[in-house]
Scaffold this motif. Structure first.
Motif, PDB file in Angstrom:
ATOM      1  N   GLN A 157       8.031  89.946   6.835  1.00  0.00           N
ATOM      2  CA  GLN A 157       6.999  89.776   7.842  1.00  0.00           C
ATOM      3  C   GLN A 157       6.428  88.367   7.822  1.00  0.00           C
ATOM      4  O   GLN A 157       6.156  87.757   8.879  1.00  0.00           O
ATOM      5  CB  GLN A 157       5.887  90.798   7.597  1.00  0.00           C
ATOM      6  CG  GLN A 157       4.775  90.755   8.639  1.00  0.00           C
ATOM      7  CD  GLN A 157       5.248  91.164  10.032  1.00  0.00           C
ATOM      8  OE1 GLN A 157       6.114  92.057  10.166  1.00  0.00           O
ATOM      9  NE2 GLN A 157       4.740  90.511  11.087  1.00  0.00           N
ATOM     10  N   HIS A 158       6.272  87.820   6.640  1.00  0.00           N
ATOM     11  CA  HIS A 158       5.743  86.466   6.546  1.00  0.00           C
ATOM     12  C   HIS A 158       6.712  85.449   7.131  1.00  0.00           C
ATOM     13  O   HIS A 158       6.278  84.465   7.782  1.00  0.00           O
ATOM     14  CB  HIS A 158       5.462  86.124   5.077  1.00  0.00           C
ATOM     15  CG  HIS A 158       5.043  84.712   4.869  1.00  0.00           C
ATOM     16  ND1 HIS A 158       3.847  84.190   5.336  1.00  0.00           N
ATOM     17  CD2 HIS A 158       5.678  83.652   4.252  1.00  0.00           C
ATOM     18  CE1 HIS A 158       3.746  82.933   5.001  1.00  0.00           C
ATOM     19  NE2 HIS A 158       4.865  82.566   4.348  1.00  0.00           N
ATOM     20  N   ALA A 159       8.015  85.656   6.932  1.00  0.00           N
ATOM     21  CA  ALA A 159       8.997  84.726   7.521  1.00  0.00           C
ATOM     22  C   ALA A 159       8.915  84.739   9.051  1.00  0.00           C
ATOM     23  O   ALA A 159       8.959  83.682   9.711  1.00  0.00           O
ATOM     24  CB  ALA A 159      10.398  85.108   7.050  1.00  0.00           C
ATOM     25  N   ASN A 160       8.749  85.915   9.614  1.00  0.00           N
ATOM     26  CA  ASN A 160       8.625  86.015  11.065  1.00  0.00           C
ATOM     27  C   ASN A 160       7.332  85.381  11.547  1.00  0.00           C
ATOM     28  O   ASN A 160       7.323  84.624  12.546  1.00  0.00           O
ATOM     29  CB  ASN A 160       8.694  87.475  11.491  1.00  0.00           C
ATOM     30  CG  ASN A 160       8.610  87.642  13.005  1.00  0.00           C
ATOM     31  OD1 ASN A 160       9.410  87.078  13.751  1.00  0.00           O
ATOM     32  ND2 ASN A 160       7.611  88.418  13.471  1.00  0.00           N
ATOM     33  N   ASP A 161       6.237  85.670  10.860  1.00  0.00           N
ATOM     34  CA  ASP A 161       4.954  85.086  11.274  1.00  0.00           C
ATOM     35  C   ASP A 161       4.972  83.572  11.141  1.00  0.00           C
ATOM     36  O   ASP A 161       4.373  82.864  11.976  1.00  0.00           O
ATOM     37  CB  ASP A 161       3.834  85.670  10.411  1.00  0.00           C
ATOM     38  CG  ASP A 161       3.601  87.149  10.693  1.00  0.00           C
ATOM     39  OD1 ASP A 161       4.049  87.648  11.738  1.00  0.00           O
ATOM     40  OD2 ASP A 161       2.977  87.821   9.809  1.00  0.00           O
ATOM     41  N   GLN A 162       5.627  83.070  10.135  1.00  0.00           N
ATOM     42  CA  GLN A 162       5.680  81.622   9.957  1.00  0.00           C
ATOM     43  C   GLN A 162       6.496  80.976  11.090  1.00  0.00           C
ATOM     44  O   GLN A 162       6.125  79.897  11.611  1.00  0.00           O
ATOM     45  CB  GLN A 162       6.308  81.283   8.598  1.00  0.00           C
ATOM     46  CG  GLN A 162       6.263  79.813   8.256  1.00  0.00           C
ATOM     47  CD  GLN A 162       4.832  79.309   8.074  1.00  0.00           C
ATOM     48  OE1 GLN A 162       3.985  80.029   7.510  1.00  0.00           O
ATOM     49  NE2 GLN A 162       4.544  78.111   8.568  1.00  0.00           N
ATOM     50  N   ALA A 163       7.589  81.628  11.495  1.00  0.00           N
ATOM     51  CA  ALA A 163       8.407  81.091  12.602  1.00  0.00           C
ATOM     52  C   ALA A 163       7.624  81.092  13.915  1.00  0.00           C
ATOM     53  O   ALA A 163       7.660  80.122  14.695  1.00  0.00           O
ATOM     54  CB  ALA A 163       9.685  81.911  12.735  1.00  0.00           C
ATOM     55  N   GLN A 164       6.885  82.171  14.152  1.00  0.00           N
ATOM     56  CA  GLN A 164       6.068  82.239  15.372  1.00  0.00           C
ATOM     57  C   GLN A 164       4.997  81.150  15.352  1.00  0.00           C
ATOM     58  O   GLN A 164       4.702  80.516  16.391  1.00  0.00           O
ATOM     59  CB  GLN A 164       5.383  83.612  15.464  1.00  0.00           C
ATOM     60  CG  GLN A 164       6.329  84.748  15.807  1.00  0.00           C
ATOM     61  CD  GLN A 164       6.687  84.768  17.307  1.00  0.00           C
ATOM     62  OE1 GLN A 164       6.837  83.719  17.972  1.00  0.00           O
ATOM     63  NE2 GLN A 164       6.881  85.949  17.837  1.00  0.00           N
TER      64      GLN A 164
END
Length: 483
Positions: A157-164
């Protein structure tokens, strides 16, 4: 014709005048008076003779008894002797102490669960880090797996939030999105990063609980009796532990000293002197171990007026055991070249303290018992006296009451300032039958310190000796004939 009556008093004289009195018979001469006199005289003679015989018999018995007593006085008396020693004597204080483990650990469970197994025997020696018991780890392993799974989810989830967040930042720089939208995506990325840290902490906590299911020994020592059997459910809040491990090498002894001795002890400790401590058994006769003072307590017990002192012992041979009662001797100094005798040899008389000193040969004439008076019958007592002396061609010995001056009593030994010399043989057993000048048959005592005495640590003086197998007798015993 009438006639007057004649009275009885008138007729009796008339009759008496006509009839004269017959002559009285003459007494018979005594026939047995001489025989009775002889019987009485014979009885008197017998009584006097019996009295004289009884007196002479009593005199003879008293004479025989006196001769027998004289013969017994002159008969050699078997005694035990030791030689006066000159050696270094320690001056020490005595106290009562209790052995305590140097470290004692009660092992308790830090997690709840079923006790699967205990891996040690009762009384087994263990070393630091040895596995002692295991608690069922399955629940805590499951918790660890859950925490690890949550960490993986939060990382994704953190990887996705960081990309966004990165995309929104680029769009904000291009003027496509507002600044608020870009900040919201950055906040979501920060929240997921915090969730990862929380998951990592949960994993660490789960690993700790899993480790707590394995109970290891924190010290080197001996395992005590098992408190909980395998199969029971244990809790971290239980008051009783699972096992008790006590460190026996080294081991400690705690004893108390009167506050009057505290300044002397502290002065020696401040000077850097290592004070030796000796531990003896309950009777004070058997030496158990030798150690040194570790520390003195920081306060005096006002109820008893004593201070606690802790000593440490290597205890390699296991002679000391926790909660054992011991007699403690705290050595303060060493006195070299001291003249030492056993306390059993010291006697007291009207002239002071003395010992019986053994000398070879016959006693001088002034010390020999007075011979029986001339004309006394020897009889059986004379034969006893003549046969009671020492055998021919055998060395003869006698004792002399030698006055001594006591310097210090050290438990079962006494330090003298004068009176005897090193190597002089003195009597330590059998004094009650001796007098000044008595003949003796000396035998070397197997114990160089004389007969075993009472506990030296119970003496009022509070001092003792350095001998490991000795104890104390009261100073100045009375025995035999006083000088």
């Amino acid at each position: 014709m009438s006639s007057a009556p004649i009275s009885e008093h008138e007729t009796k004289p008339a009759l008496s005048a006509h009839k004269p009195h017959p002559p009285l018979p003459e007494p018979e001469p005594p026939q047995r008076s001489g025989f009775r006199k002889w019987i009485i005289m014979l009885a008197i003679v017998l009584v006097v003779g019996a009295a004289i015989w009884k007196i002479r018999k009593n005199t003879e018995e008293q004479t025989a008894q006196g001769q027998k007593m004289a013969a017994m006085l002159d008969r050699p008396t078997p005694v035990q002797t030791v030689k006066v020693q000159q050696k270094t004597m320690p001056i020490y204080l005595t106290a009562l102490g209790t052995v305590t483990g140097y470290n004692t650990v009660t092992l308790k469970s830090r997690v709840d669960g079923q006790l699967n197994r205990v891996n040690v025997r009762e009384g087994q020696r263990v070393r630091q880090g040895d596995l002692l018991a295991e608690i069922d780890p399955a629940p805590y392993q499951a918790t660890l797996a859950q925490a690890q799974g949550q960490l993986a989810r939060d990382q994704a989830q953190h990887a996705n939030d960081q990309a966004q967040s990165n995309r929104y930042r680029a769009l904000f720089e291009a003027g496509v999105v507002s600044h608020e939208a870009a900040q919201a995506q950055e906040a979501l990325a920060g929240q997921s990063a915090g969730a990862i840290l929380q998951d990592q902490a949960a994993i660490q906590a789960a690993k700790v609980n899993v480790n707590y299911t394995k109970i290891t020994s924190p010290i080197n020592g001996v395992v005590g009796l098992r408190q909980v059997d395998p199969g029971n459910i244990v809790h971290a809040s239980d008051t009783n532990g699972l096992l008790v491990v006590t460190q026996l090498e080294p081991i400690a002894v705690i004893f108390t000293l009167p506050e009057d001795h505290l300044p002397e002890v502290l002065d020696l400790i401040r000077k850097g002197k290592k004070l030796a401590v000796e531990a003896y058994d309950r009777s004070g006769a058997t030496h158990l171990a030798t150690g040194s003072v570790l520390t003195v307590d920081n306060q005096i017990d006002t109820t008893t007026g004593t201070v606690k002192v802790k000593a440490v012992f290597d205890n390699k041979d296991g002679a000391l055991f926790p909660n054992q009662f011991v007699n403690v001797r705290l050595v303060l100094q060493q006195r070299p070249n001291a003249i030492v005798i056993p306390s059993a040899a010291l006697l007291s008389g009207s002239q002071g303290n003395y010992v019986y000193l053994v000398k070879p040969g016959d006693p001088p004439a002034e010390l020999q018992p007075a011979p029986p008076a001339a004309g006394q019958r020897q009889g059986k007592a004379g034969r006893v006296a003549s046969g009671a002396g020492p055998a021919q061609n055998q060395p003869t010995f006698y004792v002399v009451a030698q006055p001594v001056k006591v310097d210090l009593t050290e438990g079962a030994q006494v330090i003298l300032s004068s009176g005897v010399n090193p190597g002089d043989p003195i009597v330590v057993d059998g004094q009650e039958k001796l007098r000044n000048g008595s003949r003796v048959i000396p035998r070397q005592s197997s114990n160089p310190n004389g007969p075993r005495a009472v506990n030296p640590n119970r003496a009022a003086t509070g001092v003792g000796s350095d001998d490991k197998g000795s104890t104390q007798q009261p100073q100045g015993r009375s025995g035999g004939q006083q000088p």
